[in-house]
Design an enzyme around this catalytic site. Sequence first.
Site, PDB file in Angstrom:
ATOM      1  N   CYS A 131       0.828  -1.210   0.000  1.00 56.09           N
ATOM      2  CA  CYS A 131       0.000   0.000   0.000  1.00 56.09           C
ATOM      3  C   CYS A 131       0.856   1.251   0.000  1.00 56.09           C
ATOM      4  CB  CYS A 131      -0.920   0.008   1.201  1.00 56.09           C
ATOM      5  SG  CYS A 131      -2.449  -0.823   0.834  1.00 56.09           S
ATOM      6  N   ASP A 140      -9.144  -4.871 -18.179  1.00 54.78           N
ATOM      7  CA  ASP A 140      -7.948  -4.875 -19.036  1.00 54.78           C
ATOM      8  C   ASP A 140      -6.910  -3.979 -18.399  1.00 54.78           C
ATOM      9  OD1 ASP A 140      -7.793  -6.292 -21.590  1.00 54.78           O
ATOM     10  OD2 ASP A 140      -9.745  -5.354 -21.958  1.00 54.78           O
ATOM     11  N   GLY A 152     -10.783   4.152  -8.386  1.00 53.95           N
ATOM     12  CA  GLY A 152      -9.594   3.514  -8.933  1.00 53.95           C
ATOM     13  C   GLY A 152      -8.490   3.426  -7.917  1.00 53.95           C
ATOM     14  N   HIS A 153      -7.339   3.039  -8.397  1.00 52.91           N
ATOM     15  CA  HIS A 153      -6.167   2.876  -7.535  1.00 52.91           C
ATOM     16  C   HIS A 153      -4.946   3.289  -8.344  1.00 52.91           C
ATOM     17  CE1 HIS A 153      -3.669   0.787  -4.453  1.00 52.91           C
ATOM     18  NE2 HIS A 153      -2.838   0.712  -5.480  1.00 52.91           N
ATOM     19  N   LYS A 188       1.291   3.329  -3.054  1.00 49.93           N
ATOM     20  CA  LYS A 188       0.193   4.149  -3.584  1.00 49.93           C
ATOM     21  C   LYS A 188       0.663   5.585  -3.762  1.00 49.93           C
ATOM     22  CE  LYS A 188      -4.149   4.065  -2.055  1.00 49.93           C
ATOM     23  NZ  LYS A 188      -5.380   3.732  -1.316  1.00 49.93           N
TER      24      LYS A 188
END
Length: 755
Positions: free
Chosen positions: A419, A469, A542-543, A422
């Site tokens: 994490c 995708d 999202g990420h 991020k």
Amino acid sequence: MNDNQAPIVKDLVLVGGGHSHVAVLKRFGMKKLPGVRLTVIARDLDAAYSGMLPGLIAGHYGFDQTHIDLGPLARFAGARLYHDEVVGLDLAGKRLLCANRPPVRYELLSLNIGSAPNTADVPGAAEHAIPVKPIDRFVTHWEALARRVLARPDGSRIGVVGAGAGGVELLLAVRHRLAALLTEAGRTAARVDYHLVTETPAILPGFNARARAKFTRLLAARGVTVHLSERVTRVVAGALQCAGGLVLPLDEILWVTMAGAAPFLRETGLALDAHGFVLVDDTLQSVSHPDVFAAGDIAAVGAHPRPKSGVFAVRQGRPLAANLRRRLLGKPARRFRPQRKFLSLISTGDKSAIAARGDWALEGALVWRWKDWIDRRFIRKYTDLPAMTADDAARLPAGLADRQQRQELAAFAMRCGGCGAKVGSDVLSRALGALAPVVRDDVLIGLGALDDAAAVVVPPGKLMVHSVDYFRAFIDDPYIFGQIAANHSLGDLFAMGAEPQSALAIATLPYAIEDKLEDQLFQLMAGASAVLSAAGCALVGGHTGEGAELALGFAVNGLVDRDRLLRKAGMQPGDRLILTKPLGTGTLLAADMRHQAKGRWIDGALAAMLQSSGPAADCLIRHGAHACTDVTGFGLLGHLVEMIKPSGVAVELALGTLPLLDGALDCVARGIVSSLQPANLRLRRAIANLDVAAASPVYPLIFDPQTAGGLLASIPGERADACLAALRALGYQRAALIGTVSSQPDRPESVTLVL
Ligand SMILES: Cc1cc2nc3c(=O)[nH]c(=O)nc-3n(C[C@H](O)[C@H](O)[C@H](O)COP(=O)(O)OP(=O)(O)OC[C@H]3O[C@@H](n4cnc5c(N)ncnc54)[C@H](O)[C@@H]3O)c2cc1C
């Protein structure tokens, strides 16, 4: 892809692929500067080499011989190539405003955007005369002009306004080519009158008396009427009006007068000279804004004024590259004094030329051969590029980063995975805050909310279709890559007949200081958001993390009525196969990685990848499609096999009808294929007549993996022609009928290739 793996600290942006910037790109390619991200924004992907343009018009050279392809050169330099036009410059915000993308930020900027003949000052010139620049547009005008001259039964009158080297050389080239075209067409009797008009008392101001005398004699011998001291005050349809009362009737007017500068510069606050050119000192640095450099025609070197000529633009390339590098490293720029005397080689239409330097002049076929040798060598320098290995860019050179940036960089070594990889929430909220995703009533909790996940409503009677995708960037343009990644993901929904509803993004950004991360994320998501919004699809979350390479993907959700759902199964004997987009993105992108694809091939492939399959899906459904898929990673054959197996049918695929992207055949013929091709090739076991078909040059392309490829659909035979016509009317110009479906009991679930 930029093979510079050091964290990005500074952005150097080059605007225009002029004669000086090609040298900058080559030099930065030969010696990369870790930590610097190089971007070139170019209106034209093929940079015209001025010295050979008259030869192109005269018919001695083809297009590729006279242009430098910026695609491979930028890739060699590790530069991002943005095919766009700069229309404004925000000096305070250090941002370039572009015609077709969000603003592009820079720390250091260099302008090499050339000049164009000034049609603004003479009423009617913009409407009735053909300016010789931009060259690419001139080439199109020229072809139309030649067709008109060939079609006129009573001959033509052609006038060139401007008797500098450009005007004289262009007139002689035009004359030479038109004479050849008229002879070819059997129209030797057609009369063409040529006029050269100039406000100066002699032709070729700035040239020595010997060269002027030679050209004066030559123009007279070729029947060109020269009008000296005639200032054009107005251009009307079919005539020039001059200050002294001369009215010159003309069928074609070519404008090759004093160069003018891009009008947008006047709005910027940059110091300009009286004609609007960027005032630079003898380091090529703007006298008002030291973070802006300019070279070539667009620059006015206050200390050493020189004529607007490609020779000077070429010569400035080397000191410009050196000074940009020095500035990036925190060193002062060095002075550069251009030479006073220089060699001019001016062609005379036929394969002859006149050389002038100082006070001597020389004429003849040998001079042409000499010029031809110099010019070809120049082009080769930027087209035959040495193979480079990836740089060891682990260490930043001294001077590149300031103290604060170095402190930020120190934290890199200790950056976490998981994490911790991020992207920080400030960066995210600033970059995403500038986006305006579509708002849908069926999205209850979306991007704007602080909740842990998004929530959407599935209306009664609808099915929800999901797909995901994700892939690495294959071009160094985050805005375009963002668009293609989104378009590619939506392709799965369209292939199922679904209407896109919501999307979640997953992005990996290359390590960079915070400021650069934010900009990269904004560019990426602005592109993606534009495509999602156009499809009515809400970006709901999202990420974003950091990693070695730029990558982006989407989990997309769509809604569809149960009876409208399209699947791969369902093909019926008698159906015909339609493919909506041309094939070849895999081989072209592979060639681009090796610097072996022409810029215009990649531009064509990008245009195809950017085209949405939404309207095509509606059209296929309206024409009763029995089955459908989108052609992506497994290539045409792989996806076709996925259709025929559950349908229990066989297919005859006509190789000759397959639509192909420009350059795709050239690339596979040279053995350049995608790294996925060998895996896709395993499916050749489904081909019934491998022995015959494998010899076709098109054969490798049925295995070529596609990015954002077209839809492949099975349409009832009787409706196939109408469906194809409707697709083409929707803009799918390369859509094609590529095969037929049959029951083939002797060869079930097989593909027979027809040559
Ligand atoms: C007919 C003719 C013949 C000539 N022959 C010769 C010759 O033999 N020798 C010689 O030395 N000179 C010659 N010249 C002069 C020569 O063309 C120019 O001096 C030279 O092209 C200037 O080079 P440059 O690098 O400054 O710009 P250019 O070569 O004009 O390049 C500028 C580039 O910038 C791009 N661009 C422009 N605006 C933007 C924008 N807003 N955003 C992004 N990109 C942009 C364009 O696409 C273009 O590729 C000739 C001129 C003419 C008209």
